[in-house]
Design an enzyme around this catalytic site. Structure first.
Site, PDB file in Angstrom:
ATOM      1  N   LYS A   1       0.831  -1.207   0.000  1.00 46.81           N
ATOM      2  CA  LYS A   1       0.000   0.000   0.000  1.00 46.81           C
ATOM      3  C   LYS A   1       0.864   1.255   0.000  1.00 46.81           C
ATOM      4  CE  LYS A   1      -3.853  -2.318   0.289  1.00 46.81           C
ATOM      5  NZ  LYS A   1      -4.904  -2.239  -0.721  1.00 46.81           N
TER       6      LYS A   1
ATOM      7  N   GLU B   1     -10.233   5.362   2.324  1.00 49.61           N
ATOM      8  CA  GLU B   1     -11.004   4.266   2.897  1.00 49.61           C
ATOM      9  C   GLU B   1     -10.014   3.165   3.248  1.00 49.61           C
ATOM     10  OE1 GLU B   1     -10.183   4.428  -0.191  1.00 49.61           O
ATOM     11  OE2 GLU B   1      -9.573   2.359  -0.586  1.00 49.61           O
TER      12      GLU B   1
ATOM     13  N   SER C   1       2.293  -9.495  -0.357  1.00 47.11           N
ATOM     14  CA  SER C   1       1.851  -8.093  -0.424  1.00 47.11           C
ATOM     15  C   SER C   1       1.994  -7.368   0.909  1.00 47.11           C
ATOM     16  CB  SER C   1       0.403  -8.022  -0.896  1.00 47.11           C
ATOM     17  OG  SER C   1      -0.425  -8.810  -0.061  1.00 47.11           O
TER      18      SER C   1
HETATM   19  C1  PLP Z   1      -1.472  -6.876   2.810  1.00 50.32           C
HETATM   20  C2  PLP Z   1      -2.564  -6.681   1.819  1.00 50.32           C
HETATM   21  N1  PLP Z   1      -2.558  -7.390   0.682  1.00 50.32           N
HETATM   22  C3  PLP Z   1      -3.515  -7.259  -0.235  1.00 50.32           C
HETATM   23  C4  PLP Z   1      -4.576  -6.410  -0.063  1.00 50.32           C
HETATM   24  C5  PLP Z   1      -5.634  -6.352  -1.118  1.00 50.32           C
HETATM   25  O1  PLP Z   1      -5.631  -5.200  -1.875  1.00 50.32           O
HETATM   26  P1  PLP Z   1      -5.173  -5.197  -3.396  1.00 50.32           P
HETATM   27  O2  PLP Z   1      -5.914  -6.267  -4.092  1.00 50.32           O
HETATM   28  O3  PLP Z   1      -5.505  -3.839  -3.845  1.00 50.32           O
HETATM   29  O4  PLP Z   1      -3.716  -5.440  -3.429  1.00 50.32           O
HETATM   30  C6  PLP Z   1      -4.638  -5.620   1.107  1.00 50.32           C
HETATM   31  C7  PLP Z   1      -5.738  -4.668   1.305  1.00 50.32           C
HETATM   32  O5  PLP Z   1      -5.939  -4.059   2.306  1.00 50.32           O
HETATM   33  C8  PLP Z   1      -3.602  -5.762   2.058  1.00 50.32           C
HETATM   34  O6  PLP Z   1      -3.611  -5.056   3.192  1.00 50.32           O
END
Ligand code: PLP
Lengths: 253, 408
Positions: free
Chosen positions: B86, B108, B376
Site C-alpha cells: 500500500k 477508505e 503483499s
Molecule cells: C497486505 C494486503 N494485501 C492485499 C490487499 C488487497 O488489496 P489489493 O488487491 O488492492 O492489493 C490488502 C488490502 O488491504 C492488504 O492489506
C-alpha cells in the site's frame, strides 16, 4: 411531454414543488400514503427513488431510508408496480430517481420501456454523467422518457451547454456541493449560480439540496422554476408520521 | 462526450456531476506526472529513501524442497514501510497531491493497511488526514486503528450497510463531494472511477518491474507463473505489470472464504456468483443480486473482502491473459502456518491467499520451473484473527490478563 406539463403549470403558479420519496420506506403502504398526502397538499411533481445498496450521492437521511427499505426485501419489480399504481391514481408527473446499476442490471432498454408503460415521465440518475449515457439516452428517447441531468455549483457554463443538449424536461441544479440533506445557505451566490444555469439552457430549472422551509422556497421563486424537497420530508415523516407530512408540504408556500 | 478509462468495456467514470471538475483536474495531474520522467524518478527516490525499495526477491529454498516442484521466489512487499505494498500507491498519490496543491487527504481502508499507509504519508507530507473504515473492520483490525490515530489521522467508523470496505468507500466519496477543493481522495486500490485503476496500477507497477529484473539476475530466465492475491487488485496489477508482455502466466487469487459453494466468499472473477454492474464509479464484476444490490461478502482477511474488482483485472480475464482462482479461509491458515514454519516469514492473511494457490500448483510443476509469489504485506496486524483461528490458549490468557489490568 414533461417540459410542456411543467410550462403549463408554471403559467398558473410562480414556483412548482417537487418532492422525493424512497419507495418502500418505511414500507410500501406508507409510501403510498405519503404520495397521496403530498399530491393532495399540492405537490406538482414527484421523484420516486428506487432503493440502491450504494447510494453514493445521498446524505445520511436518504442513505438510511434506502437501507431500511432494502431491509424490508423490496425489489425493483415492486418499485415498478408501485410507480404504476401512483401514476394511475394521481395526475402529476412522476419520475424515477435511482443509481445506474439498477437500470443496467434490469437492462437499460427494458427499463425505459417499462417506465413508459407505468406512466412515468422521466428519470434522475445521479451517477450517470452524459459521457457514459449513450445507451440510456437512446432508450429514454425511444420511449419518450425525459432524462434529467444535473448542474453542480462548479459546472462550467460551457459544460452546462453540453449537458443541456442531452437533457429533457428540466435541469436539476444542486444548491451546493456535497450530499443531500445537509444545511444549505440560500443567499447571494446561489442566485448568481442560477443566473448562469438559466443562461445556458432553455429548459426549466429545478433547485434542490437542502430545501427545508418556506423561506428557502421563497428564495428560489423567480430564480428557478421548481423547488425540490427531499430529506426534510423524510425527517418530518420519521418524526410526525403522514399527517405531519401534509402540514409540512402546506407550510412550504 | 468522451468516454475514458475503459478496458474491454470495464472501467469508465460514473461519477456525480459535482465531481466532474475534480476528476478532470486529477486526470490532468496524473497524465502530466506520467509524461514527466522527473516525477517517476522522484517517486523512486522517495520509495528508496523512505520505504524499503527495491524490496528483495527472496528464494524460498525450504518451501521449494518441501514441495519438490517449482523453484519458489517471494517478492517481499511486506518490507515496505508500514508493512505492505500500500505504501507504493500512497506515496505516489501523495506526490501528486503536492503537485495539485491540496492540503487534506481522505482514504477508505479495509484491513487498515491502506489507512495506516495514508496516515503515514499524510504525516510525512504535512496533510490533514481522515480515514473511513467499516465498523466491522475497525473491530477486526484494531491495532491499525490505533496506529492511524497515533499518526495524527481521524478514523471514522462507518456504520452503514455491511460495515466493511465498500461502505467505507461510499463514505469517502460523500466526504469528497463536499470537500473536493481542498481534499484528495487517496483511493487504495486499482478500482473506482478513471483514472484510479490505471493510476494505482502505475504506482504499483514498481513491484513487477523490480521482480522481473531480480528474477533475471537470480536465475537468468523468467518465471513460469506469478501469484498475487486480489482484493481490489492493486498488488496483483503491480506484480503483473512487470510480466505483461512476457510468456508468463499471471494468477490472481481471490478470497474463497468458506468455499465458493457457501455463498460466503469474495470471489468475483473466480466464481459464478458475480456479474457485471456499475457501482462506486466504475463498471466491473460485482457480487450483486438479480436487482443489482450489492451482496455481503466474506473473507478471513479484511483486505480481500470487497464486492468489486479492478476493471483492468476483469479485462485481463476477458482477454485470457490472467487466470483467477480462490483460496478458502482454511487453506489460507494452512499456508500461513507452513510459510512461518518453513521460511520464518509471516505473510498477511491477504497475501497468504497467493501462497495457498501457489502451494496447490507448485508440486506438479517441474524443478526447472520458477514461480513468484507476491507477499503483499506482513501478518503482524492479523495476530488477533490468527490467534482466534488457532484458538491459541496462551494468547487468550494474555488478553484476559491485559483486560483485568485495565479493569483494576
Ligand atoms: C497486505 C494486503 N494485501 C492485499 C490487499 C488487497 O488489496 P489489493 O488487491 O488492492 O492489493 C490488502 C488490502 O488491504 C492488504 O492489506
Amino acid at each position: 411531454m414533461l417540459e410542456t406539463t411543467i410550462r403549463n403549470k408554471l403559467a398558473q403558479k410562480d414556483i412548482l414543488l417537487m418532492t422525493h420519496i424512497v419507495i418502500g420506506y418505511p414500507d410500501l403502504d406508507t409510501s403510498f400514503e405519503v404520495v397521496r398526502t403530498m399530491v393532495e397538499a399540492g405537490v406538482d411533481l414527484m421523484e420516486l427513488q428506487i432503493p440502491f445498496s450504494e447510494p453514493m450521492a445521498d446524505g445520511p437521511v436518504i442513505l438510511k431510508a434506502n437501507q431500511d427499505a432494502l431491509a424490508t426485501g423490496i425489489t425493483v419489480d415492486e418499485c415498478f408496480d408501485f410507480a404504476e399504481k401512483v401514476a394511475a391514481a394521481y395526475d402529476i408527473p412522476f419520475l424515477f430517481m435511482t443509481y445506474y446499476n439498477i437500470l443496467f442490471k434490469y437492462g437499460v432498454e427494458a427499463f425505459a420501456e417499462r417506465m413508459a408503460k407505468c406512466g412515468l415521465c422521466g428519470a434522475i440518475v445521479p451517477d450517470l454523467p452524459p459521457e457514459e449515457a449513450d445507451d440510456y439516452l437512446a432508450a429514454m428517447n425511444k420511449h419518450g422518457m425525459a432524462p434529467i441531468f444535473i448542474y453542480a455549483p462548479n459546472t462550467t457554463e460551457a459544460r452546462m451547454q453540453r449537458i443541456a443538449e442531452h437533457g429533457k424536461g428540466f435541469i436539476y441544479c444542486m444548491a451546493r456541493k456535497g450530499v443531500t440533506g445537509l444545511q444549505t445557505d440560500f443567499s447571494g451566490q446561489l442566485g448568481d449560480h442560477l443566473d448562469h444555469c438559466r443562461a445556458s439552457t432553455q429548459l426549466p430549472l429545478a433547485l434542490g439540496f437542502g430545501v427545508k422551509d418556506r423561506a428557502d422556497v421563497e428564495f428560489i421563486k423567480g430564480k428557478a422554476d421548481i423547488a425540490v424537497v427531499g430529506s426534510q420530508a423524510i425527517r418530518v415523516l420519521d418524526e410526525g408520521g403522514v399527517p405531519a407530512v401534509e402540514a409540512f408540504i402546506r407550510s412550504l408556500r | 462526450m468522451d468516454k475514458r478509462g475503459y478496458f474491454s468495456g470495464f472501467g469508465g467514470c460514473f461519477i456525480p456531476e459535482i465531481l466532474n471538475e475534480t476528476f478532470e483536474e486529477l486526470v490532468k495531474a496524473y497524465e502530466a506526472a506520467k509524461a514527466d520522467p522527473a516525477f517517476w524518478q522522484e517517486y523512486i527516490d522517495v520509495m528508496s529513501n523512505y520505504s524499503c525499495r527495491p524490496t528483495p526477491l527472496t528464494f524460498a529454498e525450504n518451501l521449494t524442497n518441501h514441495f519438490g516442484g517449482a523453484r519458489i521466489y517471494i517478492k517481499r512487499e511486506d518490507l515496505n514501510h508500514t508493512g505492505a505494498h500500500k505504501a507504493n500507491n500512497v506515496m505516489g498519490q501523495g506526490l501528486l497531491v503536492k503537485r495539485m496543491g491540496k492540503k487534506r487527504v481522505i482514504a477508505e481502508t479495509g484491513a487498515g493497511q491502506h489507512g495506516v499507509a495514508t496516515a503515514t504519508m499524510a504525516a510525512r507530507m504535512g496533510f490533514e488526514c481522515t480515514i473511513y473504515m467499516g465498523e466491522e473492520d475497525v473491530e477486526r483490525q484494531r491495532p491499525n486503528v490505533f496506529w492511524m490515530e497515533r499518526l495524527g489521522a481521524t478514523v471514522v467508523p462507518v456504520t452503514d450497510g455491511s460495515r466493511t470496505l465498500k461502505d467505507a468507500i461510499n463514505e469517502a466519496f460523500r466526504d469528497w463531494v463536499s470537500n473536493m477543493d481542498t481534499t484528495h481522495y487517496v483511493l487504495g486500490t486499482a478500482c473506482g472511477p478513471h483514472p484510479f485503476p490505471e493510476m494505482v496500477a502505475w504506482f504499483q507497477s514498481i513491484i513487477g518491474i523490480e521482480a522481473r529484473k531480480q528474477i533475471l539476475e537470480h536465475e537468468g530466465r523468467l518465471p513460469k507463473s506469478v501469484y498475487a492475491c486480489v482484493g481490489g487488485g492493486s498488488n496483483a496489477m503491480g506484480l503483473f505489470s512487470g510480466f505483461m508482455d512476457d510468456p508468463v502466466e499471471l494468477v490472481g487469487v481471490e478470497a474463497g472464504g468458506k468455499g465458493l459453494d457457501s455463498g460466503k466468499h469474495a470471489a468475483r472473477l473466480s466464481s459464478k456468483d458475480a456479474s457485471v454492474g456499475v457501482a462506486q464509479g466504475y463498471k466491473t464484476y460485482f457480487l450483486q443480486d438479480h436487482d443489482g444490490q450489492m451482496k455481503d461478502t466474506h473473507s478471513i482477511s479484511a483486505g480481500l473482502d470487497y464486492v468489486g474488482v479492478s476493471p483492468i483485472l476483469a479485462h485481463l480475464q476477458a482477454i485470457g491473459r490472467a487466470r483467477f482462482e480462490a483460496a478458502t479461509d482454511a487453506e489460507v491458515l494452512e499456508a500461513v502456518t507452513l510459510t512461518m514454519r518453513k521460511e520464518g516469514l509471516i505473510p498477511a492473511l491477504e497475501s497468504s491467499h497467493a501462497f495457498a494457490q501457489a502451494f496447490k500448483e507448485a508440486p506438479s510443476l517441474s524443478k526447472d520451473d520458477i514461480v513468484i509469489i507476491n507477499q503483499s504485506g506482513r501478518g503482524d496486524k492479523d495476530i488477533f484473527t490468527v490467534a482466534d483461528a488457532f484458538n491459541d490458549p496462551a494468547w487468550k490468557e494474555f488478553i484476559k490478563h491485559k483486560a483485568e489490568q485495565y479493569d483494576a
